[in-house]
Design a protein around this motif. Structure first.
Motif, short mmCIF file in Angstrom:
data_model
loop_
_atom_site.label_atom_id
_atom_site.label_comp_id
_atom_site.label_asym_id
_atom_site.label_seq_id
_atom_site.Cartn_x
_atom_site.Cartn_y
_atom_site.Cartn_z
N GLY A 1 0.81 -1.21 0.00
CA GLY A 1 0.00 0.00 0.00
C GLY A 1 0.84 1.25 0.00
O GLY A 1 0.54 2.23 -0.70
N GLN B 1 -0.61 4.78 -0.86
CA GLN B 1 -1.67 4.84 0.15
C GLN B 1 -1.09 5.33 1.48
O GLN B 1 -0.43 4.58 2.20
CB GLN B 1 -2.31 3.47 0.33
CG GLN B 1 -3.02 2.95 -0.90
CD GLN B 1 -3.62 1.58 -0.70
OE1 GLN B 1 -3.41 0.94 0.32
NE2 GLN B 1 -4.38 1.12 -1.67
N SER C 1 -1.79 3.39 4.68
CA SER C 1 -1.01 2.17 4.91
C SER C 1 0.23 2.48 5.74
O SER C 1 0.64 1.68 6.60
CB SER C 1 -0.60 1.53 3.59
OG SER C 1 -1.73 1.05 2.89
N GLY D 1 -5.86 2.71 3.33
CA GLY D 1 -4.93 1.81 4.01
C GLY D 1 -5.00 1.81 5.51
O GLY D 1 -4.39 0.98 6.18
#
Length: 279
Positions: A228, A233, A236, A278
């Protein structure tokens, strides 16, 4: 839905079974550096054959790979190109736009000279993620020691069997390093000598470069390889840094981290929409 880490790692092991020739089940008191060393691996090699494993939260019963074999698993998606070196002016703008005081040039130098070699960071987007968390965790690069332990040393906390009585392993560095096993692992990675920081944990807070480099160590082995993160992201990365307190769903400091990330991205001149997924 929250899936136990052991189940996630077991699924990973099934998917990559052809690439692992020997496994080991984590026991009480184990840490990544110790497991790697006992099986003739460097910490980097151990991390490479266990993608996604969080060495800062190693759980008893998790099955890890200790000897690779067979064809290699597919490579993760390539990150975007670095897009040019971040200047001191951009670094300054990133910090101050988040509401913190202007950092000295020594902080920029330690940041810019080591992010790739020590942190494995390969894009300005990932670098923006990293700096965002550093700013949040350190109060804008103000604090290199766990505030509540700085004076008392928290002598009854973070203790492990075999720790010297006059050494204390409370949080130090820009992403705070805690527990002697983690000081040893970081020391082995940074110096090739596990005892250097084990016997001088205060060095992390004394040295600007070590405050950054222990944070880069944490990032490389606990955050960088997350798919991720490599796909942009930001959530994440939050999940990797403090997910137990802030994720599933995004709560507490999580929204503030993301707002700060957007400011750092703008300061770095990154022309893409920030992705909160995430967390």
């Amino acid at each position: 839905m929250n899936v136990p880490l052991a189940v996630v790692l077991l699924l990973c092991c099934v998917f990559y079974a052809h690439a692992c020739a020997e496994t080991y089940t984590v026991r009480a008191g184990d840490n990544c550096w110790q497991i790697a060393t006992n099986h003739g691996l460097s910490l980097q090699q151990f991390q490479d054959i266990n993608p996604g494993l969080n060495c800062n939260n190693l759980q008893i019963g998790v099955v890890v790979c200790v000897r690779g074999g067979g064809p290699s698993p597919p490579s993760p998606p390539s990150p975007p190109s670095p897009g040019g070196k971040i200047s001191y002016s951009q670094f300054l703008n990133a910090v101050t736009s988040c509401g913190y005081g202007a950092p000295g040039k020594d902080k920029y130098d330690a940041f810019i000279n080591n992010y790739a070699s020590k942190g494995g960071i390969t894009s300005n987007r990932e670098l923006a993620m990293f700096l965002t968390h550093i700013l949040h965790e350190s109060g804008g690069l103000q604090f290199k020691e766990e505030i509540r332990c700085k004076d008392s040393k928290c002598p009854s906390e973070y203790r492990s069997a075999g720790d010297p009585g006059d050494k204390f392993y409370y949080g130090r560095g820009y992403i705070q390093l805690t527990w002697s096993a983690n000081y040893k692992a970081a020391s082995q990675y940074l110096f090739g000598d596990a005892n250097k920081l084990f016997y001088d944990p205060d060095a992390v807070a004394r040295s600007e470069e070590l405050s950054w480099n222990t944070a880069f160590y944490y990032w490389k082995f606990n955050v960088h390889n997350d798919p991720g993160v490599q796909n942009g992201q930001f959530g994440s990365s939050t999940n990797r840094v403090n997910g137990g307190l802030e994720c599933n769903p995004c709560r507490a400091a999580c929204p503030g981290r993301f707002e700060m990330y957007k400011k750092v991205m703008r300061a770095f001149g990154i022309q893409e929409n920030p992705n909160p997924a995430g967390c």
